[in-house]
Scaffold this motif. Structure first.
Motif, PDB file in Angstrom:
ATOM      1  N   UNK A  14       0.542   5.611 -10.323  1.00 39.59           N
ATOM      2  CA  UNK A  14      -0.166   4.557 -10.400  1.00 39.59           C
ATOM      3  C   UNK A  14      -0.978   3.965 -11.374  1.00 39.59           C
ATOM      4  N   UNK A  15      -0.666   4.609 -12.665  1.00 41.37           N
ATOM      5  CA  UNK A  15      -0.924   3.654 -14.067  1.00 41.37           C
ATOM      6  C   UNK A  15       0.112   3.434 -14.441  1.00 41.37           C
ATOM      7  N   UNK A  51     -10.281   2.099 -16.916  1.00 40.88           N
ATOM      8  CA  UNK A  51      -9.362   3.246 -16.783  1.00 40.88           C
ATOM      9  C   UNK A  51      -8.529   3.754 -17.983  1.00 40.88           C
ATOM     10  N   UNK A  59      -2.905  -2.776  -8.772  1.00 40.64           N
ATOM     11  CA  UNK A  59      -3.044  -4.039  -8.137  1.00 40.64           C
ATOM     12  C   UNK A  59      -3.989  -4.588  -7.976  1.00 40.64           C
ATOM     13  N   UNK A  76       1.992   1.988  -3.825  1.00 37.84           N
ATOM     14  CA  UNK A  76       1.719   2.580  -4.692  1.00 37.84           C
ATOM     15  C   UNK A  76       0.966   4.232  -4.008  1.00 37.84           C
ATOM     16  N   UNK A  78      -4.124  -1.154 -17.545  1.00 38.10           N
ATOM     17  CA  UNK A  78      -3.546   0.367 -17.224  1.00 38.10           C
ATOM     18  C   UNK A  78      -1.994  -0.537 -18.121  1.00 38.10           C
ATOM     19  N   UNK A  84      -0.416  10.243  -8.819  1.00 34.47           N
ATOM     20  CA  UNK A  84      -1.485   9.364 -10.147  1.00 34.47           C
ATOM     21  C   UNK A  84      -0.147   8.254 -11.344  1.00 34.47           C
ATOM     22  N   UNK A 134      -1.121   4.452  -1.687  1.00 34.45           N
ATOM     23  CA  UNK A 134      -2.362   4.778  -1.196  1.00 34.45           C
ATOM     24  C   UNK A 134      -2.095   4.357   0.701  1.00 34.45           C
ATOM     25  N   UNK A 171      -6.732  -7.036  -5.185  1.00 31.26           N
ATOM     26  CA  UNK A 171      -6.861  -6.514  -4.413  1.00 31.26           C
ATOM     27  C   UNK A 171      -7.216  -7.881  -3.503  1.00 31.26           C
ATOM     28  N   UNK A 220       0.878  -1.223  -0.042  1.00 29.99           N
ATOM     29  CA  UNK A 220       0.355   0.223  -0.483  1.00 29.99           C
ATOM     30  C   UNK A 220       1.527   1.527  -0.206  1.00 29.99           C
TER      31      UNK A 220
END
Lengths: 217, 243
Positions: B76-77, B101, B81, B48, B153, B73, B50, B83, B45
């Motif tokens: 993250x691209x 996305x 992730x 990226x 992505x 951002x 979070x 979950x 986490x």
């Protein structure tokens, strides 16, 4: 009964003019309160401390002022500050502001009910705050928010009668005017009550529809 | 490609990461194992953004990860992730989840996103489920859609946060085999998992974390077959022979 029907036939055209204004006031303030409420709710959940506090304060101030006082203020006090509006504008603005507090609390509850994992999933594909709201949170919140939203619509329809206090000739005021000039209180106010009820029924059915839809999901 | 240097992270008075230093190379598969509450998921986490971290550096392709900077951002691209609880968007179909996305974040033309979306669904063995909503899919199917969503992505790496822990035992295999295929195709992967067989077979390296520190790390087979540290030995014994 015959007498009532005769009175009804006589007064109905005048009362229908009032119905028209009742609908205008209700729809106008519904749209305004939804827009403002969404704004307050988004400020509240923005995570920006200043916006959160501002929105919380605004909601409390609005909630703490009776609608009728808000209407008086807009219609009778604002002209002293050089802001004059028609009674119709003031009533839509006043009811819109008053109801934005309820709308905001309802929308905030809906937004906060969305699973945090949804927001994280949106963030991990690179969505910013607004895109996350628009594409992920709000579409899901709508389902949660709709049943109480329907109840707000019904309350707003009835509270639109408060516009009569600032001379908007909507249904309640038309009724009062006819009654005081004809003294046919029973017929007139029975008619008025029936007409409010008639307008509420579609909304009540709509709420029931929303609720059954929400519980099916 | 991903580098952690002496990363510290605390939740209030509780320090969950006490100086994590590690690196993940391109095309490498790294499994993170350890008891629950050891900080495994927190590492992912933090990578990226979070979660933020208080001290140290996390670098992704040389760029520092800062959860509060707009640059997050961009990171993250590049790093997707997956979950534990899938976190698919319930109001969109499998295909729409995958296209979300590319269309709204990367602004790709719809036709292009659609084509790749269908392609990805086929890759994860769900070509026939494009129009199904998440609630109509099993846990294993949902997780495979989530993997396809991550792949859409076109990331340089994927982080997996206990991807099979919420699944019924008989559904674990279908998700792991999709992940194994990704590893074979050269995807860089960091996987927090309790699936020791997967770690042994697929991972290049294993990190064993306990109490917010890396207790032991090395080639997957070495760590899992001949653990050096007493805590690793104890953990593996309990996981592999719970009775």
């Amino acid at each position: 009964m015959q007498k009532f029907l005769n009175d009804a036939a006589e007064f109905l055209p005048i009362l229908l003019q009032g119905v028209w204004l009742t609908i205008v006031v209700t729809i106008g303030s519904l749209l305004l309160s939804t827009f403002l409420g969404l704004l307050w709710a988004l400020m509240r959940v923005s995570g920006v401390r200043a916006l959160t506090l501002l929105s919380g304060g605004l909601i409390n101030v609005i909630r703490g002022i009776p609608i009728i006082v808000l209407l008086f203020y807009l219609y009778f006090v604002m002209p002293d500050f050089g802001v004059a509006m028609t009674a119709l504008q003031a009533s839509i603005l006043g009811l819109g502001i008053a109801y934005s507090a309820y709308q905001a609390e309802n929308l905030r509850a809906g937004i906060e009910a969305i699973d945090k994992g949804q927001i994280e999933a949106a963030q991990t594909i690179g969505m910013g705050w607004w895109l996350t709201m628009r594409r992920v949170v709000l579409p899901q919140a709508v389902k949660i928010v709709l049943p109480p939203y329907g109840n707000i619509m019904i309350m707003l329809l009835k509270d639109s009668s408060q516009a009569s206090t600032i001379t908007v000739a909507e249904l309640a005021l038309q009724g009062k005017l006819i009654a005081s000039s004809t003294f046919k209180n029973t017929s007139v106010f029975t008619l008025v009550a029936l007409m409010y009820l008639t307008m509420s029924i579609p909304l009540i059915l709509l709420v029931r529809h929303f609720e059954s839809k929400a519980s099916r999901k | 490609m991903i580098e952690l240097r002496d990363v510290h992270k605390r939740f209030g008075a509780n320090e969950v990461l006490k100086g994590i230093t590690a690196a993940v190379e391109k095309s490498e598969v790294v499994c993170i194992i350890g008891p629950s509450g050891s900080g495994k998921s927190t590492i992912l986490r933090c990578i990226n953004g979070l979660e933020s971290y208080e001290a140290g550096d996390i670098l992704v392709e040389g760029a520092r990860v800062d959860a509060h900077s707009p640059s997050i951002v961009d990171i993250r691209t590049q790093i997707s992730m997956v979950f534990q609880r899938f976190n698919l968007f319930p109001h969109r179909t499998a295909l729409e989840n995958i296209m979300e996305g590319p269309i709204y974040v990367k602004k790709e033309p719809r036709a292009e996103a659609l084509e790749r979306g269908r392609d990805l669904l086929m890759q994860v063995g769900l070509a026939g489920k494009a129009d199904a909503y998440p609630t109509q899919l099993s846990g294993g199917q949902q997780q495979r859609v989530a993997i396809a969503r991550a792949l859409a992505m076109q990331p340089k790496a994927i982080l997996f946060d206990e991807p099979t822990s919420a699944l019924d035992p008989e559904l674990v295999g279908e998700v792991l085999s999709v992940m194994r295929k990704l590893a074979d195709d050269g995807m860089t992967m960091v996987v927090v998992t309790h699936e020791m067989a997967f770690a042994k077979d697929v991972a290049d390296r294993v990190l064993f974390i306990d109490g917010g520190v890396i207790v032991e790390q090395g080639a997957a087979k070495t760590v899992l077959n001949q653990p050096q540290h007493a805590r690793t030995q104890d953990f593996l014994r309990r996981v592999l022979h719970p009775l």
